[in-house]
Motif scaffolding. Sequence first.
Motif, PDB file in Angstrom:
ATOM      1  N   THR A  56      17.378   8.071  18.037  1.00 51.89           N
ATOM      2  CA  THR A  56      18.344   8.453  17.013  1.00 51.89           C
ATOM      3  C   THR A  56      17.849   7.983  15.646  1.00 51.89           C
ATOM      4  N   SER A  57      18.519   8.438  14.614  1.00 47.77           N
ATOM      5  CA  SER A  57      18.155   8.011  13.260  1.00 47.77           C
ATOM      6  C   SER A  57      18.261   6.497  13.114  1.00 47.77           C
ATOM      7  N   GLU A  58      19.317   5.908  13.691  1.00 49.02           N
ATOM      8  CA  GLU A  58      19.497   4.465  13.584  1.00 49.02           C
ATOM      9  C   GLU A  58      18.341   3.707  14.244  1.00 49.02           C
ATOM     10  N   THR A  59      17.869   4.222  15.392  1.00 46.38           N
ATOM     11  CA  THR A  59      16.765   3.558  16.076  1.00 46.38           C
ATOM     12  C   THR A  59      15.490   3.621  15.238  1.00 46.38           C
ATOM     13  N   ILE A  60      15.234   4.804  14.664  1.00 46.46           N
ATOM     14  CA  ILE A  60      14.020   4.952  13.851  1.00 46.46           C
ATOM     15  C   ILE A  60      14.111   4.102  12.589  1.00 46.46           C
ATOM     16  N   PHE A  61      15.295   4.035  11.982  1.00 50.63           N
ATOM     17  CA  PHE A  61      15.473   3.153  10.815  1.00 50.63           C
ATOM     18  C   PHE A  61      15.142   1.703  11.177  1.00 50.63           C
ATOM     19  N   LEU A  62      15.586   1.272  12.377  1.00 52.77           N
ATOM     20  CA  LEU A  62      15.326  -0.103  12.819  1.00 52.77           C
ATOM     21  C   LEU A  62      13.829  -0.326  13.058  1.00 52.77           C
ATOM     22  N   LEU A  63      13.173   0.660  13.686  1.00 53.45           N
ATOM     23  CA  LEU A  63      11.737   0.527  13.921  1.00 53.45           C
ATOM     24  C   LEU A  63      10.963   0.494  12.593  1.00 53.45           C
ATOM     25  N   LEU A  64      11.359   1.326  11.648  1.00 58.78           N
ATOM     26  CA  LEU A  64      10.719   1.297  10.337  1.00 58.78           C
ATOM     27  C   LEU A  64      10.910  -0.057   9.665  1.00 58.78           C
ATOM     28  N   LEU A  65      12.101  -0.624   9.832  1.00 55.80           N
ATOM     29  CA  LEU A  65      12.368  -1.941   9.255  1.00 55.80           C
ATOM     30  C   LEU A  65      11.471  -3.001   9.879  1.00 55.80           C
ATOM     31  N   PHE A  66      11.289  -2.961  11.196  1.00 56.47           N
ATOM     32  CA  PHE A  66      10.403  -3.926  11.853  1.00 56.47           C
ATOM     33  C   PHE A  66       8.956  -3.742  11.383  1.00 56.47           C
ATOM     34  N   ALA A  67       8.524  -2.495  11.237  1.00 56.67           N
ATOM     35  CA  ALA A  67       7.157  -2.241  10.793  1.00 56.67           C
ATOM     36  C   ALA A  67       6.937  -2.746   9.366  1.00 56.67           C
ATOM     37  N   MET A  68       7.901  -2.506   8.483  1.00 57.29           N
ATOM     38  CA  MET A  68       7.798  -2.991   7.103  1.00 57.29           C
ATOM     39  C   MET A  68       7.807  -4.514   7.063  1.00 57.29           C
ATOM     40  N   ALA A  69       8.630  -5.160   7.901  1.00 53.68           N
ATOM     41  CA  ALA A  69       8.668  -6.621   7.942  1.00 53.68           C
ATOM     42  C   ALA A  69       7.343  -7.187   8.450  1.00 53.68           C
ATOM     43  N   ALA A  70       6.728  -6.479   9.426  1.00 52.75           N
ATOM     44  CA  ALA A  70       5.421  -6.931   9.917  1.00 52.75           C
ATOM     45  C   ALA A  70       4.381  -6.857   8.802  1.00 52.75           C
ATOM     46  N   LEU A  71       4.419  -5.801   7.984  1.00 56.16           N
ATOM     47  CA  LEU A  71       3.501  -5.716   6.850  1.00 56.16           C
ATOM     48  C   LEU A  71       3.771  -6.819   5.827  1.00 56.16           C
ATOM     49  N   ALA A  72       5.035  -7.216   5.709  1.00 55.10           N
ATOM     50  CA  ALA A  72       5.398  -8.236   4.719  1.00 55.10           C
ATOM     51  C   ALA A  72       4.775  -9.590   5.019  1.00 55.10           C
ATOM     52  N   THR A  73       4.302  -9.799   6.246  1.00 57.28           N
ATOM     53  CA  THR A  73       3.639 -11.069   6.552  1.00 57.28           C
ATOM     54  C   THR A  73       2.302 -11.214   5.823  1.00 57.28           C
ATOM     55  N   MET A  74       1.831 -10.129   5.200  1.00 53.92           N
ATOM     56  CA  MET A  74       0.580 -10.175   4.418  1.00 53.92           C
ATOM     57  C   MET A  74       0.820  -9.737   2.980  1.00 53.92           C
ATOM     58  N   ARG A  75       2.035  -9.891   2.505  1.00 51.93           N
ATOM     59  CA  ARG A  75       2.431  -9.338   1.203  1.00 51.93           C
ATOM     60  C   ARG A  75       1.674  -9.957   0.025  1.00 51.93           C
ATOM     61  N   SER A  76       1.288 -11.241   0.109  1.00 47.89           N
ATOM     62  CA  SER A  76       0.582 -11.887  -0.998  1.00 47.89           C
ATOM     63  C   SER A  76      -0.909 -12.073  -0.737  1.00 47.89           C
ATOM     64  N   THR A  77      -1.319 -12.005   0.532  1.00 47.43           N
ATOM     65  CA  THR A  77      -2.748 -12.164   0.837  1.00 47.43           C
ATOM     66  C   THR A  77      -3.496 -10.833   0.746  1.00 47.43           C
ATOM     67  N   HIS A  78      -2.842  -9.710   1.122  1.00 44.39           N
ATOM     68  CA  HIS A  78      -3.459  -8.380   1.034  1.00 44.39           C
ATOM     69  C   HIS A  78      -2.435  -7.419   0.412  1.00 44.39           C
ATOM     70  N   PRO A  79      -2.047  -7.633  -0.826  1.00 41.12           N
ATOM     71  CA  PRO A  79      -0.934  -6.860  -1.411  1.00 41.12           C
ATOM     72  C   PRO A  79      -1.217  -5.368  -1.542  1.00 41.12           C
ATOM     73  N   LEU A  80      -2.437  -4.995  -1.917  1.00 45.73           N
ATOM     74  CA  LEU A  80      -2.739  -3.577  -2.116  1.00 45.73           C
ATOM     75  C   LEU A  80      -2.785  -2.833  -0.784  1.00 45.73           C
ATOM     76  N   ALA A  81      -3.370  -3.460   0.251  1.00 47.95           N
ATOM     77  CA  ALA A  81      -3.410  -2.835   1.576  1.00 47.95           C
ATOM     78  C   ALA A  81      -2.000  -2.679   2.147  1.00 47.95           C
ATOM     79  N   VAL A  82      -1.162  -3.681   1.933  1.00 46.22           N
ATOM     80  CA  VAL A  82       0.217  -3.617   2.414  1.00 46.22           C
ATOM     81  C   VAL A  82       0.969  -2.481   1.728  1.00 46.22           C
ATOM     82  N   LEU A  83       0.778  -2.350   0.412  1.00 44.06           N
ATOM     83  CA  LEU A  83       1.448  -1.265  -0.318  1.00 44.06           C
ATOM     84  C   LEU A  83       0.979   0.096   0.189  1.00 44.06           C
ATOM     85  N   ALA A  84      -0.317   0.243   0.412  1.00 39.27           N
ATOM     86  CA  ALA A  84      -0.839   1.525   0.911  1.00 39.27           C
ATOM     87  C   ALA A  84      -0.296   1.843   2.305  1.00 39.27           C
TER      88      ALA A  84
END
Length: 399
Positions: A56-84
């Motif tokens: 459902t949309s809610e499930t995909i929203f949650l998965l997207l949130l988890f994926a974005m949070a996983a990228l956030a673990t490198m937000r200051s060490t690899h900022p450009l790669a995380v943004l891309a």
Amino acid sequence: MASELRHTLQRLNAHPRGRDAVAAALYLLLGIALLQFGGFRLSGVAVFAPSAGIWTSETIFLLLLFAMAALATMRSTHPLAVLAAGIPLVAVDVLLGTSLGVVILFSDFVYCAFRYGSDRGVRVVLAVILVTFVAVGITLVVWHGAGVRYAPLALQWALFVLLSALWGWNVRSERERTRAAMAQTHARSMQQLRQRVAHDLHDLVANQIAVAGLNIEAARLRASTAAETGEIDQILARAKSGTDDAHRELRRLIALLTTVDDVEEAREPSVSARRLDDLVPSDRRLVRTGEPLEAALAGMPPRAAGIVVRAVQELVMNAVRHGTGDVALAVTGDEHIDAAITVQVSNRVAETAAAVHGSGIGIAGATMLLSDVDGAVVSAATDDGRWHAVVTVGEARDV
């Protein structure tokens, strides 16, 4: 409790990966809370809304949130790669109708790209943002009917990106200004340290060696005219004492240079007003008038008193090297102001061609030291053929 919290924050600042992990966890918790309170399908424009089984949309929203949070673990060490990597996830989120948690995380990615990215990377990101804004604007104008439907969404995202970029750019600029200011302060501190060490070498080492040379010369002259050896031994002993003092001070300065980090806590070199007589060769005298220098300095802090004595030692040494005859030392204190003191050193100017000409380093060093204790030094020759130097601390007096 406050000290433990401060210690934890310091450790996080020293370890970017740990700091990013904490930030990612907080963003994830905030995003989950926003999803629970209906923080999704904000734009009202959804290209598709899956509802088959668990997808459902809610499930995909949650998965997207988890994926974005996983990228956030490198937000200051690899900022450009995380943004891309976050752009495709945000695109899917927008197609589903936009969730607030993903928007917040993407705004943080833009902020981190401008704050932590390299100069070249920031220029590339800025160029991509400008090209994207232009392309979206042209599309909204050319595509018939798209402007009314998608213009509010485009303006919202433009606002998110611009605010995050400006915030990151401002923090980056402030960091660069702070770094430049700290570099200038460090350079000034190092320059002051070099000047201080140079003046210490001049006042505490070179002068002692000069005194030893004057005493050795006096002993040589006496040896050619006198039969007794007692006075010669006394002169040579004084020369030996001067070289010992120079060696001791040189070792202290070497120790200071090897512990530059502790320079602010370095003590003033030990100086004594009673040793002024040792600066004058045995064939000349130091004629004292006024109150004793030790008594005039009694009301001062030890560091300030030591600086005054060093300045007076330099003036006496200048009088010995560049003048002739006895050296006069006049000390005047103010009975109403404990910190006010005036010391005058004078002697007759040497008229022979053999008179040694100074470089001015000693007076410059004395001026620098005295400025730390609200003092000053003035020296000049007068028409009567004498040289006068006056040290004032506190309120100046006429002498």
